[in-house]
Design an enzyme around this catalytic site. Structure first.
Site, short mmCIF file in Angstrom:
data_model
loop_
_atom_site.label_atom_id
_atom_site.label_comp_id
_atom_site.label_asym_id
_atom_site.label_seq_id
_atom_site.Cartn_x
_atom_site.Cartn_y
_atom_site.Cartn_z
N ASP A 9 0.98 -1.11 -0.13
CA ASP A 9 0.13 -0.21 -0.01
C ASP A 9 0.80 1.33 -0.19
O ASP A 9 0.86 1.79 1.04
CB ASP A 9 -0.87 -0.12 1.11
CG ASP A 9 -0.17 0.03 2.65
OD1 ASP A 9 1.00 -0.41 2.69
OD2 ASP A 9 -0.82 0.60 3.61
N ASP A 14 6.81 1.25 1.92
CA ASP A 14 6.56 0.25 0.68
C ASP A 14 7.44 0.34 -0.47
O ASP A 14 7.64 -0.32 -1.08
CB ASP A 14 4.87 0.28 0.42
CG ASP A 14 3.91 -0.06 1.70
OD1 ASP A 14 3.84 0.94 2.10
OD2 ASP A 14 3.70 -0.84 1.70
N ASN A 38 -2.34 2.86 3.46
CA ASN A 38 -1.84 4.00 3.98
C ASN A 38 -2.59 5.12 3.26
O ASN A 38 -2.56 6.15 3.91
CB ASN A 38 -0.32 3.94 3.47
CG ASN A 38 0.58 3.28 4.40
OD1 ASN A 38 0.52 3.02 5.62
ND2 ASN A 38 1.69 2.54 3.80
N THR A 123 2.86 -5.93 2.68
CA THR A 123 3.36 -4.95 3.57
C THR A 123 2.20 -3.90 3.75
O THR A 123 2.35 -2.57 4.13
CB THR A 123 4.35 -4.05 2.78
OG1 THR A 123 3.95 -3.64 1.80
CG2 THR A 123 5.75 -5.13 2.41
N PHE A 164 -0.50 -0.45 13.05
CA PHE A 164 -1.60 0.13 11.85
C PHE A 164 -2.19 -0.90 10.98
O PHE A 164 -3.35 -1.17 10.98
CB PHE A 164 -0.95 1.06 11.12
CG PHE A 164 -1.74 1.59 10.08
CD1 PHE A 164 -2.94 2.53 10.29
CD2 PHE A 164 -1.61 1.45 8.99
CE1 PHE A 164 -3.51 3.05 9.28
CE2 PHE A 164 -2.33 1.98 7.77
CZ PHE A 164 -3.39 2.73 7.99
N ASN A 165 -1.01 -1.86 10.43
CA ASN A 165 -1.63 -2.76 9.33
C ASN A 165 -2.76 -3.91 9.81
O ASN A 165 -3.69 -4.14 8.84
CB ASN A 165 -0.35 -3.53 8.71
CG ASN A 165 0.29 -2.58 7.77
OD1 ASN A 165 -0.22 -1.78 7.26
ND2 ASN A 165 1.65 -3.23 7.63
N HIS A 243 9.97 -0.27 8.15
CA HIS A 243 9.07 -1.42 8.59
C HIS A 243 9.05 -2.44 7.43
O HIS A 243 9.27 -3.53 7.48
CB HIS A 243 7.44 -0.91 8.95
CG HIS A 243 7.55 0.33 9.89
ND1 HIS A 243 7.82 -0.24 11.27
CD2 HIS A 243 7.16 1.82 9.85
CE1 HIS A 243 7.66 0.96 12.01
NE2 HIS A 243 7.42 2.12 11.22
N ASP A 244 8.28 -1.89 6.24
CA ASP A 244 8.06 -2.99 5.17
C ASP A 244 9.30 -3.60 4.64
O ASP A 244 9.10 -4.55 4.38
CB ASP A 244 7.18 -2.11 4.20
CG ASP A 244 5.68 -1.55 4.70
OD1 ASP A 244 5.43 -2.09 5.83
OD2 ASP A 244 5.41 -0.72 4.01
CA CA Z 1 2.81 -0.59 3.98
#
Ligand code: CA
Length: 315
Positions: A9, A14, A38, A123, A164-165, A243-244
């Protein structure tokens, strides 16, 4: 070379994850599918297509996924990723027409026709992966592994206990961790340690190709919205959280991470910990260890992978 589909996203981190998958000689990126998270689905889809235009890889098919979570209204992270979802840089417009196939159909087509098993990397929220698992149980055996960014053993970044995800679509995450497929989870426990610093952005910018300069611009924006830990004093420098890219880096080289098999369940009930991944860190329940959970990253080697990714591209 591992056959991979990336469900994302974009999203600043990402973008790095996608470029990493493209650049790696360990990954054969078969397709990109986009999730709503996102930003709104039209925007993450457009961003993925623009990133492939930037990378000059528009032959890789991109398909849009579900427009909202399985059972909930969409929550987006505009305060982190901006109005476009990729604020901070100018991206080229795609030069190929948008494909009309859905993410679910594209994933199914690829797995059905692949002789080798395919790794799914996610992701964003896990909506598309869950829909695929529900609609094509006969293709489950074609999945090598699902590596996703999301969740946390300790803490959260959207609510006190939820990342969040997972918070966006907890029902989807619940389906994924219960799927019986090999699952690897890269949550905040490890992704907050995968940091890039000002000097790294500078180094990326100096690589000088269009992809690297654009990524440096994106990272400058992303840095502005980086959360600083509560214990930070004036001398603390918090880097940018990649993160991703962790979920992709693990597929490229699992030795970059320390992961441990643990039982993971997802809280889908309407309470304080809605959307949290309940990780049985001490094996208190003695249940099946259904998820490999990431806790540590070899930061110097991770950073090297980021730099190698940026150097792969040329104008
Ligand atoms: Ca993401």
């Amino acid at each position: 070379m591992k056959k991979v589909i990336l469900d994302c996203d974009p999203g600043h981190d990402d973008a790095m994850a996608l470029l990493m998958a493209i650049a790696s000689e360990k990954i054969d990126l078969l397709a990109v599918t986009t999730s709503a998270g996102n930003q709104k689905p039209e925007k993450t889809f457009a961003n993925a297509r623009k990133l492939l235009a930037l990378a000059k890889k528009e032959e890789i098919p991109v398909a849009m996924g579900a427009s909202k979570p399985l059972r909930r209204e969409l929550i987006i992270a505009e305060e982190v990723h901006g109005e476009t979802g990729l604020d901070g840089a100018e991206l080229p417009e795609p030069s190929v027409a948008a494909r009309q196939i859905s993410a679910n159909d594209l994933i199914a087509d690829i797995l059905r026709n692949s002789e080798e098993k395919v790794t799914l990397i996610a992701t964003g929220p896990l909506t598309n992966i869950a829909i695929f698992l529900l609609s094509h149980p006969e293709l489950k055996e074609k999945i090598e592994q699902i590596s996703f960014m999301g969740g946390a053993c300790f803490g959260g970044n959207y609510s006190p206990h939820a990342e969040f995800n997972i918070y966006v679509d907890p029902e989807a995450a619940d389906i994924v961790v219960k799927s019986g497929v090999s699952v690897a989870m890269f949550g905040l426990d490890v992704t907050l340690k995968a940091q890039l610093f000002e000097r790294d952005i500078q180094e990326i910018r100096e690589i000088g190709n269009q992809v690297a300069v654009t990524m440096a611009d994106l990272l400058d924006f992303f840095h502005l919205t980086t959360t600083v830990p509560f214990w930070a004093d004036e001398n603390h420098v918090e880097g940018i959280h990649m993160h991703d890219p962790c979920a992709v880096a693990y597929v490229i080289d699992p030795t970059l991470f320390k992961v441990y098999p643990m039982n993971v369940q997802v809280e889908t009930g309407e309470n304080l910990s809605l959307g949290s991944t309940v990780v049985d860190y001490d094996n208190v329940l003695g249940r099946e260890k259904n998820v490999s959970v990431g806790f540590e990253v070899d930061l110097p080697r991770f950073r090297e992978l980021v730099m190698d990714t940026m150097k792969y591209f040329n104008d």
